[in-house]
Design an enzyme around this catalytic site. Structure first.
Site, PDB file in Angstrom:
ATOM      1  N   ASP A 198     -67.903 -28.044  16.336  1.00  0.00           N
ATOM      2  CA  ASP A 198     -68.930 -28.418  15.358  1.00  0.00           C
ATOM      3  C   ASP A 198     -69.582 -27.128  14.865  1.00  0.00           C
ATOM      4  O   ASP A 198     -68.960 -26.077  14.872  1.00  0.00           O
ATOM      5  CB  ASP A 198     -69.946 -29.385  15.989  1.00  0.00           C
ATOM      6  CG  ASP A 198     -70.551 -30.353  14.969  1.00  0.00           C
ATOM      7  OD1 ASP A 198     -71.153 -29.870  13.988  1.00  0.00           O
ATOM      8  OD2 ASP A 198     -70.421 -31.582  15.143  1.00  0.00           O
TER       9      ASP A 198
ATOM     10  N   HIS B 203     -67.763 -25.332  12.470  1.00  0.00           N
ATOM     11  CA  HIS B 203     -68.228 -25.812  11.165  1.00  0.00           C
ATOM     12  C   HIS B 203     -69.178 -24.834  10.492  1.00  0.00           C
ATOM     13  O   HIS B 203     -69.921 -25.211   9.593  1.00  0.00           O
ATOM     14  CB  HIS B 203     -68.891 -27.184  11.320  1.00  0.00           C
ATOM     15  CG  HIS B 203     -67.928 -28.269  11.700  1.00  0.00           C
ATOM     16  ND1 HIS B 203     -68.304 -29.597  11.807  1.00  0.00           N
ATOM     17  CD2 HIS B 203     -66.602 -28.228  12.003  1.00  0.00           C
ATOM     18  CE1 HIS B 203     -67.252 -30.318  12.153  1.00  0.00           C
ATOM     19  NE2 HIS B 203     -66.211 -29.512  12.290  1.00  0.00           N
TER      20      HIS B 203
END
Length: 389
Positions: free
Chosen positions: A215, A238
Site C-alpha cells: 500500500d 502506492h
C-alpha cells in the site's frame, strides 16, 4: 572549611548523578526466551514497567534471538522522559493471524514521552492474513505492527519492519518524532500494509528510509502539520500519499509538508494527493514535492479528488477538500502509463496555486501526457509533459 567540603561533595554528587549510566533492564532477566516459540509478552511488559517506573534514564534491552510476543501495550506516562529500547534481536508476532488479528495493534505505545527505539526487527508474520484477504474470505482486519498514540519526543533509528498484518508504523496525535534508517518490507500484493502512516501529528521527520510494501509507502492523514520526508526509496507500493482526506465531514487539514529527495521504483503512484468525493471541511496546503526520481511509475504525479472505494457513500457528490499551494520541483523519470501528470480536482473547490518547476517525465522514450480538471497554477523552467494548468 567544613562548609566548603560539604559544598564540594554536593557538587560532586550532582555531577556524577547527571552523567550516571542509565539502568538497563534485560528482557531475558524477566523471563523472556529467545527461542521464537515461548510467549515472552509478560516479560517484555515487566521490563517496560521497570523502565517506565524508573526515576532516572532507563534502557530496555532485547538481546539477539527471536522473541514471540502477543499484542502488548506499553503505557505511559512514565517517571522519566529518557527510555531507550535497544533491540539486537527480532520480535515475532504469532504465526496464527487470528491470535492478534482483532487487536488493532501488535505493539502499542500510548502517553509516552522521550522514547527511543534503536535497531531491531519486527516480524508481523502477516502472510497468512494477506492470503485470507486476497481469497475473499471473512478475515479479521489485522493488527498494526507498531503504533504511537498521544506521545511526544519519539525517535526510531535503524528499525526494520517485516510483513505486517496491517500498517507497519503509525503515529497518531504525536509531536516531535524522528525516524532514521528505517526499513519496511512486505509483498507488493499485501493489502493495507502502509509503510509509515502519520495523522494528527506535528513535527514528524522521516529520513533515509527504504520502503517496499503493498500500500502507501508513506500515508499522511488529517491533522498533520510540519512533516518532513527526506531520502526515501519507495517501491513496490502506492507511493507517498497525502490522504485520503475528506472521509469525515468535519476534518482537520494537512499543511506544511515537504517531500525531498525521493526515488520511486515500479510503484503504483509517485507523489499523490487524494480526497474522498464528498463534502468535508478538510484541506491540504503548503505542500512541497522536490528532487524526486520516477522509475516506471504508473502515476508519477497525481491529485485525485474523486476517491470513492466501491462507489459507496460518495457517488454524485464532489469533494469539499480544498487543495492549494502545492509545488512540484525537479521531478524527473519515467512513467509506466501515458498520462504521467494528472490533476483531477474538485469542481466546487478547484485546486489553486499549483506550481510546476523543472518537471520532465517520459513514457516509452517519448514525452508523457498531462491531464487537468479544475486545476490552476503556474509553470517555470522546462516542464514535460506540456502543462495543462
Amino acid at each position: 572549611m567544613a562548609n566548603t567540603m560539604v559544598y564540594l561533595l554536593i557538587l560532586s554528587f550532582l555531577f556524577t548523578s547527571s552523567f550516571a549510566a542509565p539502568t538497563t533492564y534485560n528482557v531475558v532477566s524477566f523471563g523472556a526466551k529467545p527461542d521464537g516459540t515461548t510467549d515472552s509478552t509478560k516479560a517484555f511488559l515487566s521490563a517496560w514497567s521497570e523502565s517506565c517506573g524508573s526515576a532516572s534514564e532507563a534502557t530496555l534491552y532485547v538481546p539477539q534471538g527471536r522473541f514471540l510476543l502477543r499484542n502488548a501495550a506499553f503505557q505511559g506516562p512514565c517517571k522519566n522522559s529518557r527510555i531507550t529500547m535497544r533491540i539486537d534481536g527480532t520480535l515475532v508476532a504469532p504465526s496464527d493471524f487470528q491470535v492478534i488479528g482483532d487487536a488493532e495493534n501488535w505493539l502499542f505505545f500510548q502517553h509516552v514521552n522521550g522514547v527511543t527505539i534503536n535497531g531491531g526487527i519486527l516480524d508481523g508474520q502477516g502472510t497468512g492474513l494477506w492470503a485470507c484477504k486476497n481469497s475473499g474470505n471473512d478475515c479479521p482486519d489485522g493488527a498494526t505492527s507498531i503504533r504511537f498514540l498521544d506521545s511526544n519526543n519519539i525517535a526510531i533509528n535503524g528499525l526494520t519492519s517485516l510483513n505486517s498484518q496491517l500498517y507497519h508504523i503509525v503515529f497518531d496525535g504525536c509531536d516531535d518524532v524522528k525516524l532514521q534508517g528505517v526499513k519496511v518490507s512486505a509483498s507488493g500484493n499485501s493489502p493495507n500494509t502502509d509503510g509509515i502512516h502519520v495523522q494528527s501529528s506535528t513535527g514528524v521527520t522521516i529520513m533515509n528510509t527504504k520502503i517496499s510494501t503493498g500500500d502507501d509507502c508513506v500515508s499522511v492523514g488529517p491533522g498533520t502539520t510540519n512533516l518532513w520526508i527526506e531520502n526515501v526509496a519507495c517501491g513496490p507500493g502506492h507511493g507517498i500519499s497525502i490522504g485520503s482526506l475528506g472521509k469525515d465531514a468535519n476534518e482537520a487539514g494537512v499543511q506544511n509538508v515537504t517531500v525531498t529527495t525521493a526515488t520511486f521504483t515500479g510503484s503504483q503512484n509517485g507523489l499523490r494527493i487524494k480526497s474522498w468525493g464528498r463534502p468535508s471541511t478538510g484541506f491540504a496546503k503548503n505542500i512541497l514535492f522536490q528532487h524526486a526520481i520516477m522509475n516506471n511509475v504508473q502515476n508519477p504525479i497525481i491529485i485525485d479528488q474523486h476517491y470513492c472505494p466501491d462507489d459507496k457513500g460518495c457517488p454524485g457528490q464532489v469533494s469539499g477538500v480544498q487543495i492549494s499551494d502545492v509545488t512540484y520541483r525537479d521531478i524527473h523519470g519515467t512513467s509506466a502509463t501515458e498520462v504521467a501528470l494528472k490533476f483531477d480536482c474538485s469542481s466546487k473547490y478547484p485546486c489553486s496555486g499549483i506550481s510546476l518547476e523543472d518537471v520532465k517525465l517520459t513514457y516509452n522514450n517519448q514525452p508523457a501526457a498531462a491531464s487537468c480538471s479544475n486545476a490552476g497554477g503556474s509553470v517555470s523552467g522546462v516542464v514535460q509533459p506540456n502543462s495543462c494548468l
